[in-house]
Write an enzyme that holds these catalytic residues in place. Sequence first.
Site, PDB file in Angstrom:
ATOM      1  N   HIS A  31       0.823  -1.222   0.000  1.00  0.00           N
ATOM      2  CA  HIS A  31       0.000   0.000   0.000  1.00  0.00           C
ATOM      3  C   HIS A  31       0.860   1.277   0.000  1.00  0.00           C
ATOM      4  O   HIS A  31       0.891   1.971  -0.987  1.00  0.00           O
ATOM      5  CB  HIS A  31      -1.038   0.044   1.136  1.00  0.00           C
ATOM      6  CG  HIS A  31      -1.885  -1.182   1.238  1.00  0.00           C
ATOM      7  ND1 HIS A  31      -2.630  -1.660   0.180  1.00  0.00           N
ATOM      8  CD2 HIS A  31      -2.084  -2.069   2.258  1.00  0.00           C
ATOM      9  CE1 HIS A  31      -3.262  -2.758   0.553  1.00  0.00           C
ATOM     10  NE2 HIS A  31      -2.946  -3.031   1.806  1.00  0.00           N
ATOM     11  N   ASP A  64      -5.021  -8.589  -3.219  1.00  0.00           N
ATOM     12  CA  ASP A  64      -5.285  -8.320  -1.805  1.00  0.00           C
ATOM     13  C   ASP A  64      -6.580  -8.982  -1.310  1.00  0.00           C
ATOM     14  O   ASP A  64      -6.614 -10.171  -1.032  1.00  0.00           O
ATOM     15  CB  ASP A  64      -5.273  -6.792  -1.607  1.00  0.00           C
ATOM     16  CG  ASP A  64      -5.306  -6.361  -0.145  1.00  0.00           C
ATOM     17  OD1 ASP A  64      -5.527  -7.203   0.723  1.00  0.00           O
ATOM     18  OD2 ASP A  64      -5.118  -5.169   0.135  1.00  0.00           O
TER      19      ASP A  64
HETATM   20  C1  NGQ Z   1      -5.463  -7.463   6.182  1.00  0.00           C
HETATM   21  N1  NGQ Z   1      -6.120  -5.733   4.688  1.00  0.00           N
HETATM   22  O1  NGQ Z   1      -4.549  -7.856   6.914  1.00  0.00           O
HETATM   23  O2  NGQ Z   1      -6.194  -8.246   5.593  1.00  0.00           O
HETATM   24  C2  NGQ Z   1      -5.667  -5.990   6.033  1.00  0.00           C
HETATM   25  C3  NGQ Z   1      -6.674  -5.494   7.033  1.00  0.00           C
HETATM   26  C4  NGQ Z   1      -5.308  -4.574   8.949  1.00  0.00           C
HETATM   27  C5  NGQ Z   1      -5.725  -4.657   4.078  1.00  0.00           C
HETATM   28  N2  NGQ Z   1      -4.902  -3.901   4.714  1.00  0.00           N
HETATM   29  C6  NGQ Z   1      -6.259  -5.617   8.466  1.00  0.00           C
HETATM   30  N3  NGQ Z   1      -6.152  -4.334   2.869  1.00  0.00           N
HETATM   31  O3  NGQ Z   1      -4.675  -3.882   8.161  1.00  0.00           O
HETATM   32  O4  NGQ Z   1      -5.177  -4.469  10.171  1.00  0.00           O
HETATM   33 ZN    ZN Z   2      -3.194  -6.901   2.847  1.00  0.00          ZN
END
Ligand code: NGQ
Ligand code: ZN
Length: 453
Positions: free
Chosen positions: A269, A320
């Site tokens: 990101h 993702d």
């Molecule tokens: C994840 N997803 O780990 O799946 C994360 C969300 C977080 C994205 N960042 C959870 N798109 O970042 O704490």
């Molecule tokens: Zn992720």
Amino acid sequence: MESRKFHFDSLLTPTGWQRDVTVVIDSAGIIAAIGAGAGGEPIPGIAVPAMPNVHSHAHQRFMLGLAERAGPGADSFWTWREAMYGFALRLSPDDLEAVAAQLYVEMLKSGFSVVGEFQYLHHAPDGTPYADPAEMSLRCLAAAQHAGIGITILPTLYAFGGFGGQDPAPGQRRFLNRAERFLKIVDHLSIQVASNSLQRVGISPHSLRAVTPDLLREVIAGLAADAPIHVHVAEQVKEVEDCIAFCGRRPVELLMKSFDLSGRWTAIHATHMTPAETAALARSGAIAGLCPTTEANLGDGIFPATQFMAEAGAIAIGSDSHITVSPAEDLRMLEYSQRLRDLTRNALAGGPGRSTGRTLYEAALKGGARSMRQPVGAIAPGCRADITVLDAGHPLLAGRHEDAALDTWIFSGGNALVRDVIVGGRHVVQDRHHIHEEQIARNFRRALRRLDT
Ligand code: NGQ
Ligand code: ZN
């Protein structure tokens, strides 16, 4: 596997487009030679290197369509995350394997040939480790093997609930390890992939919210020196604010101050950066792992791609959350985000007369291969034969050749234009049909019924 030869009408190589070529692939699935003229099995269409998908959370594939409903309160990334945790608590090892295999078939059919699986569902739903603490990551390897996709498995290091070593939340209990057990998972996976040329192992410290720099340093000290490291960073404004409140620095600054970033690192990101952070990340050699359709779906913000690419920063793409699985759509969204912000066109083409699709595609191939640390991303001797073939007979491609065909795929046709995919010399998608898709879809439907969604 026997050595093989495929003939293509049109092929994108590191030195440009070539017409009427034969690619010779050795018994290990590596390209041995590329020659002019006929010979070998003809695959009609326009051949390009298959794309690496550097960022996947396979388990999230099973909540598609279930998180697009409003309220009760204001929706945000953080409310989506709560919903996602609820789904993540329900998957068994069999469920994860079934979901991942289905996802990997979809990736292949869209033109991806290798996936970086950022895998953090380690333990049973109550937080107890499985008999083998690597169980869930091994299921992802098994799914990848069944689907015939390459994989860099990135078991996730997750220990805390927020900056500065805060206690984790109950919804995070499947994710948690400290250094010793985590390194056992890495060791077990390393043994498992040793004899598989499509598979390798790295790690994914989840974020600077979930690990402390000290814990991560301890883990890195126990790794092979070239193992890839992927980390989420600066995706959300609240994350930036919390980081500043904790230590006075922004997340990308904190990451760069704590570690000597290099091409071994992929910053996932990196959405919210100042111009100075953007320049420093580009110079570091780390790859920016961008997930534009997920970032749009979750309301993250816009990555400063014009500046980052102008400073020669390396990019790669990932699907993702898998809200869409499509290299074409992720590259399109990346370009469109810049156009919408800056009120311009061809924002990332890189110079007059250049094709935007070609520039983005080649940048994401190069960064993706480095991020996965696999010999992919180019159709050239010594690289693995990972090849995506577009359907030259599709009406959208009538009269479109070379860069114009690539731009038509990326900006207009998307997945509908992908006809064939070869991974390590194996022809896994043939005329839009994956060799095991019926069986994998059956297992997936069974898992969904069990989960009762
Ligand atoms: C994840 N997803 O780990 O799946 C994360 C969300 C977080 C994205 N960042 C959870 N798109 O970042 O704490
Ligand atoms: Zn992720």
